[in-house]
Design a protein around this motif. Structure first.
Motif, PDB file in Angstrom:
ATOM      1  N   SER A  23     -20.027  -8.006 -11.917  1.00  0.00           N
ATOM      2  CA  SER A  23     -18.925  -6.936 -11.265  1.00  0.00           C
ATOM      3  C   SER A  23     -17.804  -7.129 -12.011  1.00  0.00           C
ATOM      4  O   SER A  23     -17.600  -7.777 -12.897  1.00  0.00           O
ATOM      5  CB  SER A  23     -18.943  -7.101 -10.113  1.00  0.00           C
ATOM      6  OG  SER A  23     -17.966  -6.217  -9.557  1.00  0.00           O
ATOM      7  N   SER A  28     -10.316  -2.499 -11.519  1.00  0.00           N
ATOM      8  CA  SER A  28     -10.463  -3.447 -10.344  1.00  0.00           C
ATOM      9  C   SER A  28      -9.689  -2.279  -9.525  1.00  0.00           C
ATOM     10  O   SER A  28      -9.401  -2.278  -8.014  1.00  0.00           O
ATOM     11  CB  SER A  28     -10.891  -4.037  -9.652  1.00  0.00           C
ATOM     12  OG  SER A  28     -11.538  -4.976 -10.578  1.00  0.00           O
ATOM     13  N   THR A  81     -19.325   4.424  -6.307  1.00  0.00           N
ATOM     14  CA  THR A  81     -17.619   4.240  -5.871  1.00  0.00           C
ATOM     15  C   THR A  81     -17.910   3.311  -4.730  1.00  0.00           C
ATOM     16  O   THR A  81     -18.991   3.504  -3.843  1.00  0.00           O
ATOM     17  CB  THR A  81     -17.631   6.148  -5.424  1.00  0.00           C
ATOM     18  OG1 THR A  81     -17.383   6.495  -6.374  1.00  0.00           O
ATOM     19  CG2 THR A  81     -16.097   5.977  -4.842  1.00  0.00           C
ATOM     20  N   ARG A  82     -17.234   2.305  -4.830  1.00  0.00           N
ATOM     21  CA  ARG A  82     -16.973   1.283  -3.146  1.00  0.00           C
ATOM     22  C   ARG A  82     -15.812   2.087  -2.146  1.00  0.00           C
ATOM     23  O   ARG A  82     -15.147   2.689  -2.480  1.00  0.00           O
ATOM     24  CB  ARG A  82     -16.050  -0.217  -4.019  1.00  0.00           C
ATOM     25  CG  ARG A  82     -16.790  -0.448  -5.220  1.00  0.00           C
ATOM     26  CD  ARG A  82     -16.177  -1.573  -5.382  1.00  0.00           C
ATOM     27  NE  ARG A  82     -16.143  -3.267  -4.208  1.00  0.00           N
ATOM     28  CZ  ARG A  82     -17.047  -3.202  -4.570  1.00  0.00           C
ATOM     29  NH1 ARG A  82     -18.178  -3.586  -5.785  1.00  0.00           N
ATOM     30  NH2 ARG A  82     -17.874  -4.126  -3.731  1.00  0.00           N
ATOM     31  N   ASN A  83     -16.679   2.165  -0.939  1.00  0.00           N
ATOM     32  CA  ASN A  83     -15.810   2.690   0.284  1.00  0.00           C
ATOM     33  C   ASN A  83     -15.741   1.688   1.343  1.00  0.00           C
ATOM     34  O   ASN A  83     -16.876   0.772   1.562  1.00  0.00           O
ATOM     35  CB  ASN A  83     -16.938   3.784   0.521  1.00  0.00           C
ATOM     36  CG  ASN A  83     -17.273   4.857  -0.700  1.00  0.00           C
ATOM     37  OD1 ASN A  83     -16.604   5.860  -0.536  1.00  0.00           O
ATOM     38  ND2 ASN A  83     -18.757   5.046  -1.272  1.00  0.00           N
ATOM     39  N   GLU A 140     -17.078  -3.561   1.661  1.00  0.00           N
ATOM     40  CA  GLU A 140     -17.095  -2.063   0.917  1.00  0.00           C
ATOM     41  C   GLU A 140     -17.429  -2.240  -0.019  1.00  0.00           C
ATOM     42  O   GLU A 140     -18.018  -3.287  -0.743  1.00  0.00           O
ATOM     43  CB  GLU A 140     -15.547  -2.178   0.625  1.00  0.00           C
ATOM     44  CG  GLU A 140     -14.503  -2.984  -0.240  1.00  0.00           C
ATOM     45  CD  GLU A 140     -14.686  -3.748  -1.444  1.00  0.00           C
ATOM     46  OE1 GLU A 140     -14.689  -2.373  -1.920  1.00  0.00           O
ATOM     47  OE2 GLU A 140     -15.301  -4.809  -2.013  1.00  0.00           O
ATOM     48  N   ASN A 141     -18.604  -1.931  -0.493  1.00  0.00           N
ATOM     49  CA  ASN A 141     -20.345  -1.429  -1.686  1.00  0.00           C
ATOM     50  C   ASN A 141     -19.733  -0.550  -1.656  1.00  0.00           C
ATOM     51  O   ASN A 141     -19.870   0.757  -0.778  1.00  0.00           O
ATOM     52  CB  ASN A 141     -20.591  -2.251  -1.191  1.00  0.00           C
ATOM     53  CG  ASN A 141     -20.660  -3.345  -2.715  1.00  0.00           C
ATOM     54  OD1 ASN A 141     -21.324  -2.479  -4.048  1.00  0.00           O
ATOM     55  ND2 ASN A 141     -20.742  -5.126  -2.867  1.00  0.00           N
ATOM     56  N   ASN A 142     -20.704   0.037  -2.418  1.00  0.00           N
ATOM     57  CA  ASN A 142     -21.887   1.063  -2.749  1.00  0.00           C
ATOM     58  C   ASN A 142     -22.972   1.442  -2.154  1.00  0.00           C
ATOM     59  O   ASN A 142     -23.003   0.383  -1.583  1.00  0.00           O
ATOM     60  CB  ASN A 142     -21.773   1.304  -4.442  1.00  0.00           C
ATOM     61  CG  ASN A 142     -22.644   0.176  -4.706  1.00  0.00           C
ATOM     62  OD1 ASN A 142     -24.020   0.251  -4.380  1.00  0.00           O
ATOM     63  ND2 ASN A 142     -22.171  -0.640  -5.315  1.00  0.00           N
TER      64      ASN A 142
END
Ligand code: GCU
Length: 333
Positions: free
Chosen positions: A94, A109, A151-153, A212-214
């Protein structure tokens, strides 16, 4: 912790140096190692396999990459250090994991940096990205291409995150990076940095309340077995990067470099298509596991809270020009 990591890397470097190219291979075949931290069912693994196939095919079989999935050669940080020393030839990490090697990578980031997917693709396929990729050339590696990592959520064991108050007191696993720590703190949570490979167990044992991640992490990494509320905070779009050892690169002919660049770019485009399908599949499979996806998130409130991070980049002489160029591209869209 840092000492342990250096010890691990040097032990592994010795081990890898000891196992030379198998004798059966002709000496004009270059066999390279490419470790990464995801398992074989993750789309990034398929795209890296595709990259290896393309390189082998285009070079008439003389450039071969052996892929080591599952973090078997270490965490992202360790894989970067191995690439830096040339103990492995390339790795996928990443962009967040690269910020301690060059501050420019931290730009990727910054929460709410990209307006949408088109803006993100445009920046990642522009000279801004290649300038940043080259910023580590003097420290042993450089970036070759990017792979979409969505997209990170925020997602949590048992409560949606609609407003910053919902994060209050929640221990949220973040990537081990200053940017990720600061972002989560500003958004209202208590950041707990750890390597990705430890997240599933940490969720299961209640060491963290969420992360948090995709969406792929819910299925490919089983996080959806434990975390049941996935909230679309859409706070960051952080690419995965394929980085390459300078030591190995410098030993290549111009033709070999062109082949590898071409294979990397084609695999990045292949990954884009695969990614869209995998997100869809992950959401469906996660719903079957009982995960609820929440769209009613107050993104404006989160965006306002992280504004100091934008301000900090804008007032940093070194970073500001990149930030402004990214913003310009948004306006041109
Ligand atoms: C994403 C990203 C990985 C990274 C992970 C993490 O899934 O694609 O490269 O390791 O996030 O949160 O650590």
């Amino acid at each position: 912790m840092r000492r342990l990591s250096i010890g691990f890397v040097s032990a592994l470097t010795c081990f890898l140096a000891a196992c030379s190219t198998p004798a059966a291979l002709s000496s004009d075949v270059t066999v390279m190692r490419l470790p990464h931290n995801m398992n074989e069912s993750h789309p990034i693994h398929q795209s890296l396999v595709h990259f290896a196939e393309l390189a082998e095919e285009k070079s008439g079989g003389t450039l071969r990459f052996d892929i080591f999935p599952n973090g078997q050669l270490g965490s992202e940080r360790e894989a970067i250090e191995l690439t830096q020393t040339g103990a492995v030839d390339a790795t996928k990490v990443s962009a967040t994991a690269l910020e301690s090697f060059s501050p420019f990578y931290a730009l990727f980031s910054i929460p709410y940096l990209f307006a949408d997917q088109d803006h993100y693709y445009e920046v990642m396929e522009s000279a801004i990205a290649t300038d940043i990729y080259d910023s580590t050339s003097d420290s042993g590696f450089f970036g070759l291409t990017y792979y979409d990592a969505g997209t990170r959520n925020m997602y949590t064991i048992d409560q949606p995150v609609r407003e910053p108050e919902d994060l209050a007191g929640l221990k949220i696993r973040v990537q081990p990076s200053e940017t990720a720590i600061q972002m989560t703190r500003l958004m209202g949570g208590a950041p707990t940095p750890m390597a990705f490979g430890e997240v599933y167990t940490a969720l299961q044992q209640g060491v963290i309340d969420g992360t948090e991640n995709n969406e792929t992490a819910l299925i490919a990494n089983n996080h959806g077995e434990v975390a049941k509320d996935y909230s679309y905070t859409e706070h960051a779009i952080v690419p995965d990067l394929l980085i390459f050892s300078k030591l190995r690169w410098d030993s290549f002919s111009e033709e070999e470099r062109a082949i590898i660049r071409e294979a990397a770019n084609e695999s990045s485009q292949f990954h884009k298509e695969l990614w869209a399908e995998e997100i869809q599949r992950s959401v469906e499979a996660a719903e079957e596991l009982g995960v609820t996806f929440h769209e009613d998130v107050n993104k404006e409130a989160f965006r306002d809270l992280v504004e100091p991070m934008h301000e900090a980049v804008r007032s940093n002489e070194m970073m500001a020009p990149y930030y402004e160029r990214i913003r310009e591209m948004e306006k041109e869209e």
